[in-house]
Design an enzyme around this catalytic site. Structure first.
Site, short mmCIF file in Angstrom:
data_model
loop_
_atom_site.label_atom_id
_atom_site.label_comp_id
_atom_site.label_asym_id
_atom_site.label_seq_id
_atom_site.Cartn_x
_atom_site.Cartn_y
_atom_site.Cartn_z
N TYR A 146 0.85 -1.19 0.00
CA TYR A 146 0.00 0.00 0.00
C TYR A 146 0.88 1.24 0.00
O TYR A 146 1.88 1.29 0.73
CB TYR A 146 -0.89 0.00 1.24
CG TYR A 146 -1.78 1.23 1.38
CD1 TYR A 146 -2.83 1.44 0.49
CD2 TYR A 146 -1.56 2.15 2.39
CE1 TYR A 146 -3.65 2.56 0.62
CE2 TYR A 146 -2.38 3.27 2.52
CZ TYR A 146 -3.42 3.47 1.63
OH TYR A 146 -4.23 4.58 1.76
N ASP A 241 9.32 2.67 0.08
CA ASP A 241 8.27 3.28 0.87
C ASP A 241 8.45 2.81 2.31
O ASP A 241 8.00 1.73 2.68
CB ASP A 241 6.90 2.90 0.32
CG ASP A 241 5.76 3.54 1.12
OD1 ASP A 241 6.04 4.12 2.19
OD2 ASP A 241 4.60 3.45 0.67
N LYS A 269 4.30 8.31 9.29
CA LYS A 269 4.00 7.68 10.58
C LYS A 269 4.99 8.04 11.71
O LYS A 269 4.83 9.09 12.31
CB LYS A 269 3.82 6.18 10.38
CG LYS A 269 2.66 5.94 9.38
CD LYS A 269 2.11 4.54 9.31
CE LYS A 269 0.81 4.55 8.52
NZ LYS A 269 0.85 3.95 7.20
#
Ligand code: PLP
Length: 439
Positions: A146, A241, A269
């Site tokens: 994702y 990522d 995050k």
């Protein structure tokens, strides 16, 4: 029995104003067969509290962002102090360099970077730069990884990794979906085939170096090295990522753990410690293409917001060597404790862990010692979402808050105590026993 009247009521109210009552789909708890989600009232340390006053040990940790647990004193102090000086200026501050310097020192492949406000923005912008640098259009991603919700990433391969990609979401133009090619994680042949079929058209390969959005799927020996080599040979940029893995699996991210240097890295995050910060960056000659130095446009009203940056700095400063060793030992204890508590319950769970990321895969009637989950196909073939939903609800009743959807990551924070871990293992044993009896 746990009270839940208030959450139920708040959900009906929310549905009047917010689409589906939530601001991000997974929060609806539909993934675990619930009619309404928990509404959260507060969180502190390793604990999270719902609107009915129930307390839970929190393993969602804001999807990994809260690596220090919630409301860590030094982060709260930094945020308070920053807030008194103004919430946002939309202008340059020295604080931004303080955060960027910490990131650069920990992840040296990021020679130059931009701070943005979400992981979605980071991956979208990194892809734009990669396309500008290589003057090519197509991107390769992996099934089950994702990268946020920008159009080009809401795509998965059709059956058999067809060259024709179809969108996973309505509203994505087929012309955009067509530029996203989907390979299989841990399968280098699937990557080289796509490169062959799309010779001189692929701008970048983007990968979660440890996949964390299909449970936890570590890269097999040679996979990341192979990507590095294939990209270099074909003048394709390699984008890691590390929105989850950055400052999580190691201070230097997965790239330091596996010793592979990507061309570009996306962070999010943890670097905001619960506030809205993300970043993309990498080789200087590539990043110098970004405006105002170069022709690639990217901007943001709240980029580098002073409060979010202050939270990020305080978070990274609290992540000492000993914080990482505590994370590792607690996570190891939790992972092996849950695995052991399946013994003689008849429930088969495959547990895959990298540092403080733990993935649980319910694989009915299969001996977890005999296989690994290597990619999304394995999940589809072997795993049961229904069993995870049962486990989730059993654990929730016992005061343990797990991700409300199968194939997500369980995150351990530095706030989890030995007692939290032991309680969780005990609760998991009871949950497995219940499930083994068919409940
Ligand atoms: C969460 C996530 C994103 C998206 O970040 P947002 O801040 O939710 O937009 C991108 N990539 C990975 C690997 C993620 O886990």
């Amino acid at each position: 029995m746990r009270k839940e009247n208030r959450s139920k009521k708040l959900f009906s109210r929310a549905q009047k104003y917010l689409v589906g009552g939530v601001n991000s789909p997974v929060r609806s708890f539909k993934g675990v067969g619930k009619e309404f989600p928990l509404f959260i009232s507060k969180a502190k340390g390793s604990k999270i509290y719902d609107a009915d006053g129930n307390q839970y040990i929190d393993y969602v940790c804001s999807w990994g962002a809260s690596i220090l647990g919630s409301a860590h004193p030094s982060v709260v102090k930094a945020v308070r102090e920053a807030a008194t000086k103004g919430l946002s200026y939309g202008a340059a501050t020295d604080l931004e360099s303080d955060l960027a310097e910490r990131i650069q020192k920990s992840i040296p492949s990021i020679e130059l970077m931009r701070l943005v406000s979400s992981g979605t923005e980071a991956t979208m912008s990194a892809t734009r730069v990669a396309r500008a640098f290589t003057k090519k259009n197509k991107i390769v991603k992996f099934d089950g990884c994702y990268h946020g919700h920008s159009d080009g990433f809401l795509v998965r391969g059709g059956s058999g990794l067809a060259t024709f990609s179809i969108a996973d979401s309505a509203g994505v133009p087929s012309s955009i979906a067509a530029d996203t090619l989907v390979a299989r994680f841990n399968d280098l042949d699937s990557v080289s085939n796509l490169m062959e079929q799309n010779r001189s058209q692929v701008a970048c390969v983007i990968v979660e170096p440890v996949a964390g959005n299909m449970g936890v799927v570590p890269p097999e020996e040679g996979f990341l090295e192979g990507l590095r080599r294939l990209c270099a040979e074909n003048e394709i940029l390699l984008i890691f990522d590390e929105v989850i893995t950055g400052f999580r699996v190691a201070r230097g991210g997965a790239q330091s753990l596996y010793n592979i240097g990507p061309d570009l890295t996306c962070l999010g995050k943890v670097i905001g410690g619960g506030m809205n910060i993300a970043s993309y960056g990498g080789r200087k000659e590539i990043m110098e293409l970004v405006s105002p130095l170069g022709p690639v446009y990217q901007a943001g009203t709240l980029s580098g917001n002073p409060i979010a940056v202050a939270a990020g700095i305080a978070t990274l400063d609290a992540l000492t060597k000993s914080a990482y060793s505590k994370l590792e030992s607690n996570s190891k204890k939790l992972g092996s404790g849950i695995a052991k508590s399946t013994d003689r319950t008849g429930v088969n769970v495959k547990i895959q862990r990298v540092g403080s990321m733990i993935g649980l895969f319910f694989c009915p009637n299969q001996d977890p010692k005999e296989f690994a989950i290597r990619n999304y196909d394995d999940i589809m073939k072997r795993c049961s979402k229904e069993d995870y939903a049962k486990f989730f609800n059993n654990m929730s009743d016992a005061g343990i808050y797990l991700p409300p959807s199968a194939f997500e990551t369980i995150f351990v924070s530095t706030a989890h105590s030995n007692e939290d871990i032991s309680k969780t293992i005990d609760a998991s044993r009871l949950a497995f026993e219940q499930m083994g009896k068919g409940n």
